[in-house]
Design an enzyme around this catalytic site. Sequence first.
Site, PDB file in Angstrom:
ATOM      1  CB  SER A  88      -1.076  48.097  -1.207  1.00 19.37           C
ATOM      2  OG  SER A  88      -2.250  46.858  -1.427  1.00 19.37           O
ATOM      3  NE  ARG A  91      -3.878  -1.171   2.398  1.00 18.93           N
ATOM      4  CZ  ARG A  91      -4.657  -2.241   2.808  1.00 18.93           C
ATOM      5  NH1 ARG A  91      -3.550  -2.955   3.635  1.00 18.93           N
ATOM      6  NH2 ARG A  91      -6.183  -2.583   2.881  1.00 18.93           N
ATOM      7  NE  ARG A 122      -6.750   7.825   5.835  1.00 17.69           N
ATOM      8  CZ  ARG A 122      -7.430   7.625   4.762  1.00 17.69           C
ATOM      9  NH1 ARG A 122      -6.553   7.738   4.067  1.00 17.69           N
ATOM     10  NH2 ARG A 122      -8.473   7.877   4.026  1.00 17.69           N
ATOM     11  N   GLY A 135      -8.013   7.530  -0.995  1.00 17.85           N
ATOM     12  CA  GLY A 135      -8.261   6.868  -3.175  1.00 17.85           C
ATOM     13  C   GLY A 135      -6.536   7.347  -4.310  1.00 17.85           C
TER      14      GLY A 135
END
Length: 876
Positions: free
Chosen positions: A765, A93, A337, A102
Site C-alpha cells: 500500500s 476579453r 461554454r 469572473g
Amino acid sequence: MEKKYVYLFNEGNADMRELLGGKGANLAEMSKLGMPVPNGFTITTEACNKYYDDGEAISEDIQKQIYEYLDILEKETGKKFGDPENPLLVSVRSGARASMPGMMDTILNLGISDEVAASMAEKSGNPRFVYDSYRRFIQMFSDVVKGLSKKRFEEIIDELKAEKGIKNDLDLDADDMKVLVKKFKEFYKQELGEDFPADPKAQMMEAIEAVFRSWNNERAIFYRQQNDIPSDWGTAVNVQMMVFGNMGNDCGTGVAFTRNPATGENTLYGEFLMNAQGEDVVAGVRTPNKISQLKEIAPQAFEQFVNICDTLEHHYKNMQDMEFTIENGRLYMLQTRNGKRTAQAALKVACDMVDEGLINTDEALLMVEPQQLDSLLHPMFDADSLKAAEVITTALPASPGAACGQVVFSAEEAIAEAENGKKVVLVRLETSPEDIQGMAAAEGILTVRGGMTSHAAVVARGMGECCVSGAGDITIDEEKGEFYVNGQTFKRGDWISLDGSTGKVYGQAVKTVPAEISGDFERFMKWADDRRRLQIRTNADTPRDAAQAVAFGAEGIGLVRTEHMFFDGDKIKAIREMIVSKTPEQMDAALAKLEPLQQADFEGIYEAMEGRPVTVRYLDPPLHEFLPHKPEEVADLAAEMGMEAEELQAVVDSLHEVNPMMGHRGSRLAVSNPGIAKMQTEAVIRAALNINKKHPDWNLEPEIMLPLIGDLKELKYVKKIVDETAQKILAEEGSDMKYHVGTMIEVPRAALKAGELAEAAEFFSFGTNDLTQLTFGFSRDDAGNFLPEYYDAKIYDQDPFARLDQSGVGELIKTAAERGRATRPDIHLGVCGEHGGDPNSIEFVDGLGLDYVSCSPYRVPIARLAAAQAAIKHSK
C-alpha cells in the site's frame, strides 16, 4: 515560416481550445455554425506564454500580426479604428483553455476618444449612449490596465447622482455622462500624472497586455490552484467588434443557460437588462429581468435565441452558458461554454440527457466534476430545527446547500476568522473577483445585489459554496460592522444561516443533518461503479467512520491507523505505562491492558464493514507523541502514574528526536519493542476470529500492514513476530483462518527494493503522504510556510501533498509496482495516502493498473466517479 499567433474567428473551431482558449474556440465554432457572432480575432495562448518568456513584453512579430488582423477586421466590418466618421470599437476579453468565470479581465468600448465620441454622438443622435460607453471604457481601462480604484469611479457616479437628487444610473442624462467622462479623466491624470490615452492602437496594445497579465493576478492563481489548472496553459485574448446593448430601449444584454444551473431543470434560464452592457448583468449593479420576459420585449430576438440555444446544446451535448447582446432589435452571440452548475444540477442534467438520448452513460459520467459531489455529501439543515428558525429575508437561491456561520463583511475578515477555526458567512453588497479567497474561506455568501448569474452566484456554484444573492431588503453599514433587515440589526460576529436551495436567510444558527444518497445520485453512482476498474476503499479508524464510508459506497478499509485509537480513555493510560516501563514485566503488564481494548476496537470496525476487507496498519508515530510536554502536564501525569515529575521528564527528554518524521517510528518501534507488534497481532487475529464466529459467512481474512519498511531483513524480522503470534493463536483455536501481511511503501528505498520486499509482502500500500515527504525532503507540517513562494515563482503549480507528483513520486510508485509484480505476479497494490481521494492522482494510478485507492469517508463517492472517468479515458 513565421509562427502564427493570431486567428480570425472563421479560421478556428471547437477542437482548437488549447491554442485559442475556450472562448476563442467556441466563438470560432459558433461562427462556423452560421450564428450571429460579431467579427473578431483571437491572440493565442502561445502568445501569452511568449509574453512571459520575453520578460512580460509583447514581441514585435506578435504586434505585427495583431495589426495585420486589425486591418482585416476593419475590412470585414467596413469600419476603421480611430476614424471619427466611421469608428470601429472593440472589446478585449480573456479566454483561458479552462473556463474561469469572473477570474480574468475584460475591457469594452475600446477605440473611443473625445473626437470619436463627438462624431458618434452627432451621427447617432444618441449622445447619452455614446458618453455612457465612453465613461465605461475609461473606468474599465483605468481599473484593468492601470490598476486604479474601481470603487472611486463608483463613488464619483454616486456623488453626481446625489448632487442631482436621483437614485438610478439610468436617470443620468447625456450631459451627466459627459461630466462623468471629464471627472473620470481628471481622476486618471491626478493618480497617474498623465493624460488618458487617445490613440486607439496604443489603447488596444495596453489592453491586450493587461489581459495577459491578468493570467497571473492573485484571484486567477487562486482559482487555478482550486481547480487544478496548470499555470503554463496561459490565456488567449479575443478582440471583437463591439455591439451595443446600451444604445436605447430596443437594445439589451443578457446571460442565459440552456437549463437551470441550480436545479438542472430543462428550461431556459437566465437574465437580461435592456439598455445596458454585459458587465451590468454579471456585476449585479442592477437587478435584471428573467429571460422569459424577453419574449414580450423583443419577440423576434427571443425566438432566434431559443433556436440557437437548442442548436448549441445538441451540438456540444452539454448544458450551455451563453452571453448575448441585442443591438437595435438584432441578436448577437458573444459567448458559449459548458455551463457551471451545482452538483444536484450536474447529476440531473447528466441523467436527463441520457434519458433524452442526447448522450450515453460514458458521456454522462464525464460531464460531472468529481469534486462537485463534495457539496452533496455534507450536512443539510435539520427539518425540525428549520421549522423553529426565523426567516429574516428571502432572496435568490443562487447556489444550494446549507451554511451557518458568524457574520463578516469582507473577504479579508472571512480568511482571518476561518484561519482561527471560526465558521463565517460573508455578507456583501456584491462580490467581485477580488473576493474569491474570502468566498472560499466562508461557509456561505449573502449578497444584497445581483441575480442568479451575478459573480457571487456563478463562482459559488462552481466552488460548491452555498450562496443567496439579491437580498435587496438588507442595508449594510460596513464601517459600523452591521446590516439591517426588516427592522432588525445584525452585527459582525452574530450567527445567521443561509439556505441556498430556497433563498431563505435565518437570523440564528440552525442545526444540520447528514446528507443522503438517493435519486439521480444513486443512479449516477451505479453507472460509475459499473464502469470503473479500481476498487475504492476508505481510511477509517472508528466504527462510525467505517459505517459512513460504507454508506458512501466504500468496498473495504485500506488504512486503519491504530495509533488514532490510543488517545482516549484507558488506552492512553496503558500506552503511557508501556512507554515509561523500566522492566520487561512492566511493559508486558501495560501491553496486556492494551490488547483487549485494541481487540474491541477492531471488532467494532469489522462489524461496521460487514465482511469487507480491512487493512490494519501497525503503530506508526514516534512514542513521544503519546506523552505530554508542558511541565504542568508532565507533573499531572507523573502524579497519576505514581512517578516523580523529574523521572517522567527524563523519559520525555530521552524520546525527543531532532527529526521525528525520519526517526524512531513505524516498524522501527516493533524492532525495538517486539511486544508492541505481538500485542497488535493478538488483537487483530482474536477480533477477526470472534467476528467470524458471529458471522461465519463473512469469512474475514485480516490484512496486516507493517509501516515504514525499508529493507527485506527488516520486513522479515517484524513479519516473523506477526506470524509466530498469529499461528500460535490459530493453533490454539483450531482455526484455518487466513491472514495477509504486507507493507506500506513510503520510503524511497522501499520503492526501489520492491522486488525484494515482495518476497515477504503479499501486498503493497503506497503511503503517498510520507513517500512525498521523503522524496521531496519536505515536512508536510512545515512546507505550507514556504510553498506559496514556490507557487509565486512558478516552480510548482500545486501542493504535492494534495495532488500526486507524477514525475517524481509517481515514478517511484511505477517502479515499485513493476518490480513487486515481477517477483509476485498476484501482489495486491493500493494507495492509502490523501492522494487516494484526488481525481487527478486516481487517473494516474488507474493508468498504472493498481488495484485500489483508499481515501477519507467523505471522498469515497468522489473517488468512485474519478475511477470511472479514469477507466473511460484509458479505454480510448
